[in-house]
Design a protein around this motif. Structure first.
Motif, PDB file in Angstrom:
ATOM      1  N   VAL A   1      24.282  44.570  -9.290  1.00  0.00           N
ATOM      2  CA  VAL A   1      23.021  45.128  -9.779  1.00  0.00           C
ATOM      3  C   VAL A   1      23.300  45.786 -11.120  1.00  0.00           C
ATOM      4  O   VAL A   1      24.159  46.662 -11.223  1.00  0.00           O
ATOM      5  CB  VAL A   1      22.444  46.159  -8.797  1.00  0.00           C
ATOM      6  N   GLY A   2      22.588  45.358 -12.157  1.00  0.00           N
ATOM      7  CA  GLY A   2      22.775  45.928 -13.479  1.00  0.00           C
ATOM      8  C   GLY A   2      21.479  46.437 -14.051  1.00  0.00           C
ATOM      9  O   GLY A   2      20.478  45.713 -14.079  1.00  0.00           O
TER      10      GLY A   2
ATOM     11  N   GLY B   1      23.872  42.863 -18.963  1.00  0.00           N
ATOM     12  CA  GLY B   1      24.846  42.038 -19.656  1.00  0.00           C
ATOM     13  C   GLY B   1      26.212  42.111 -19.009  1.00  0.00           C
ATOM     14  O   GLY B   1      26.949  41.108 -18.939  1.00  0.00           O
ATOM     15  N   LEU B   2      26.576  43.287 -18.510  1.00  0.00           N
ATOM     16  CA  LEU B   2      27.874  43.468 -17.872  1.00  0.00           C
ATOM     17  C   LEU B   2      27.975  42.692 -16.564  1.00  0.00           C
ATOM     18  O   LEU B   2      28.984  42.028 -16.299  1.00  0.00           O
ATOM     19  CB  LEU B   2      28.126  44.953 -17.610  1.00  0.00           C
ATOM     20  N   VAL B   3      26.940  42.767 -15.729  1.00  0.00           N
ATOM     21  CA  VAL B   3      27.019  42.066 -14.439  1.00  0.00           C
ATOM     22  C   VAL B   3      26.976  40.554 -14.639  1.00  0.00           C
ATOM     23  O   VAL B   3      27.602  39.807 -13.879  1.00  0.00           O
ATOM     24  CB  VAL B   3      25.928  42.547 -13.460  1.00  0.00           C
TER      25      VAL B   3
ATOM     26  N   VAL C   1      25.600  49.032 -11.324  1.00  0.00           N
ATOM     27  CA  VAL C   1      26.083  49.309 -12.677  1.00  0.00           C
ATOM     28  C   VAL C   1      24.957  49.940 -13.490  1.00  0.00           C
ATOM     29  O   VAL C   1      23.903  49.315 -13.690  1.00  0.00           O
ATOM     30  CB  VAL C   1      26.569  48.014 -13.362  1.00  0.00           C
ATOM     31  N   PRO C   2      25.144  51.170 -13.959  1.00  0.00           N
ATOM     32  CA  PRO C   2      24.081  51.843 -14.714  1.00  0.00           C
ATOM     33  C   PRO C   2      24.000  51.348 -16.152  1.00  0.00           C
ATOM     34  O   PRO C   2      24.930  50.702 -16.670  1.00  0.00           O
ATOM     35  CB  PRO C   2      24.508  53.316 -14.673  1.00  0.00           C
TER      36      PRO C   2
ATOM     37  N   ARG D   1      32.452  34.761  -6.051  1.00  0.00           N
ATOM     38  CA  ARG D   1      32.425  36.002  -5.279  1.00  0.00           C
ATOM     39  C   ARG D   1      31.056  36.680  -5.301  1.00  0.00           C
ATOM     40  O   ARG D   1      30.840  37.639  -4.567  1.00  0.00           O
ATOM     41  CB  ARG D   1      33.459  36.987  -5.853  1.00  0.00           C
ATOM     42  N   VAL D   2      30.157  36.189  -6.129  1.00  0.00           N
ATOM     43  CA  VAL D   2      28.876  36.877  -6.335  1.00  0.00           C
ATOM     44  C   VAL D   2      27.753  36.096  -5.650  1.00  0.00           C
ATOM     45  O   VAL D   2      27.469  34.950  -6.002  1.00  0.00           O
ATOM     46  CB  VAL D   2      28.574  37.047  -7.838  1.00  0.00           C
ATOM     47  N   GLU D   3      27.117  36.757  -4.678  1.00  0.00           N
ATOM     48  CA  GLU D   3      26.025  36.127  -3.942  1.00  0.00           C
ATOM     49  C   GLU D   3      24.716  36.143  -4.728  1.00  0.00           C
ATOM     50  O   GLU D   3      23.909  35.212  -4.637  1.00  0.00           O
ATOM     51  CB  GLU D   3      25.815  36.861  -2.614  1.00  0.00           C
ATOM     52  N   ARG D   4      24.491  37.203  -5.476  1.00  0.00           N
ATOM     53  CA  ARG D   4      23.263  37.340  -6.254  1.00  0.00           C
ATOM     54  C   ARG D   4      23.489  38.393  -7.332  1.00  0.00           C
ATOM     55  O   ARG D   4      24.267  39.334  -7.143  1.00  0.00           O
ATOM     56  CB  ARG D   4      22.079  37.744  -5.362  1.00  0.00           C
ATOM     57  N   VAL D   5      22.806  38.216  -8.451  1.00  0.00           N
ATOM     58  CA  VAL D   5      22.786  39.225  -9.502  1.00  0.00           C
ATOM     59  C   VAL D   5      21.362  39.764  -9.607  1.00  0.00           C
ATOM     60  O   VAL D   5      20.401  38.984  -9.671  1.00  0.00           O
ATOM     61  CB  VAL D   5      23.221  38.650 -10.866  1.00  0.00           C
TER      62      VAL D   5
END
Length: 234
Positions: A71-72, A78-80, A6-7, A90-94
């Motif tokens: 990835v943000g 903030g979005l991720v 995510v950009p 569902r999310v393994e890592r941010v």
């Protein structure tokens, strides 16, 4: 692993073009996201909200076959975080690229007037603390040429976290510190600075240094891809 990229402001999914091949070579499936209103300079941004951007990331999670890594970059952090709040299972890592999680009620620029619809990329001298450091003159020119005005509401509106706080804070996180070194971030955390206050609440996080400017996908794309891949393998 599907890695949703995510950009930050003013960029579409093509911002990750030099990072994605590194992730592919590491055996992952990069999924760059172009957020609503960032499709082109001519896109209609008048009705685009912060919730639309969060929903786009949640939609990318739901479209994946299995667990994902988010990835943000910059405001994309903030979005991720908000998306992980809605899909913590569902999310393994941010991974936060020169960014971090936004707290409930936190906005990028809450003082932006309501009548502002588009927020174009500012002149470089308007950035604080030498933010474009690391970009060559040619990179600066190409960045400006490819930039798309940011839907102003996405900067003005506060984040609303609607999920279970304990679950979202339990998702492992990696902060890739670029413009501000990890040492500075840790000092800000020790002083309870609002910028990193939500980061302090995470149960499992690391801070990894990648010294460069605020846009490592342009200045050090190979190293950024390798750092993301290393975080995914933890």
């Amino acid at each position: 692993m599907d890695i949703i990229l995510v950009p930050g402001f003013w960029l579409d999914g093509a911002a990750w073009d030099e990072v994605a091949p590194v992730l592919t070579r590491a055996g992952h499936a990069p999924r760059p996201v172009t957020l609503p209103g960032l499709e082109s300079v001519d896109a209609d941004r008048s009705g685009v909200t912060l919730s639309d951007h969060v929903d786009a990331v949640v939609g990318a999670i739901d479209a994946a076959d299995g667990p994902v890594v988010l990835v943000g970059h910059s405001a994309g952090g903030g979005l991720v975080y908000a998306a992980a709040d809605q899909r913590p299972d569902r999310v393994e890592r941010v991974v936060y690229v020169d960014s971090g999680p936004f707290a409930d009620g936190q906005a990028v620029n809450s003082e932006l007037p309501d009548e502002v619809v588009d927020q174009p990329l500012p002149a470089w001298d308007e950035f604080e603390d030498g933010e474009p450091t690391g970009l060559t003159d040619d990179q600066l020119a190409r960045f400006r040429q490819r930039s798309v005005p940011q839907p102003a509401a996405t900067a003005r509106e506060p984040h609303h976290l609607i999920g279970d706080a304990d679950l979202r804070r339990a998702v492992p996180a990696t902060v890739i510190a670029c413009l501000l070194p990890g040492e500075v971030l840790r000092d800000l955390m020790a002083r309870d600075h609002p910028f990193v206050r939500e980061l302090k609440t995470l149960k499992d996080y690391e801070i990894v240094d990648l010294p460069t400017g605020h846009w490592p996908m342009f200045t050090r794309p190979s190293e950024l891809g390798e750092t993301i891949a290393a975080a995914v393998s933890r």
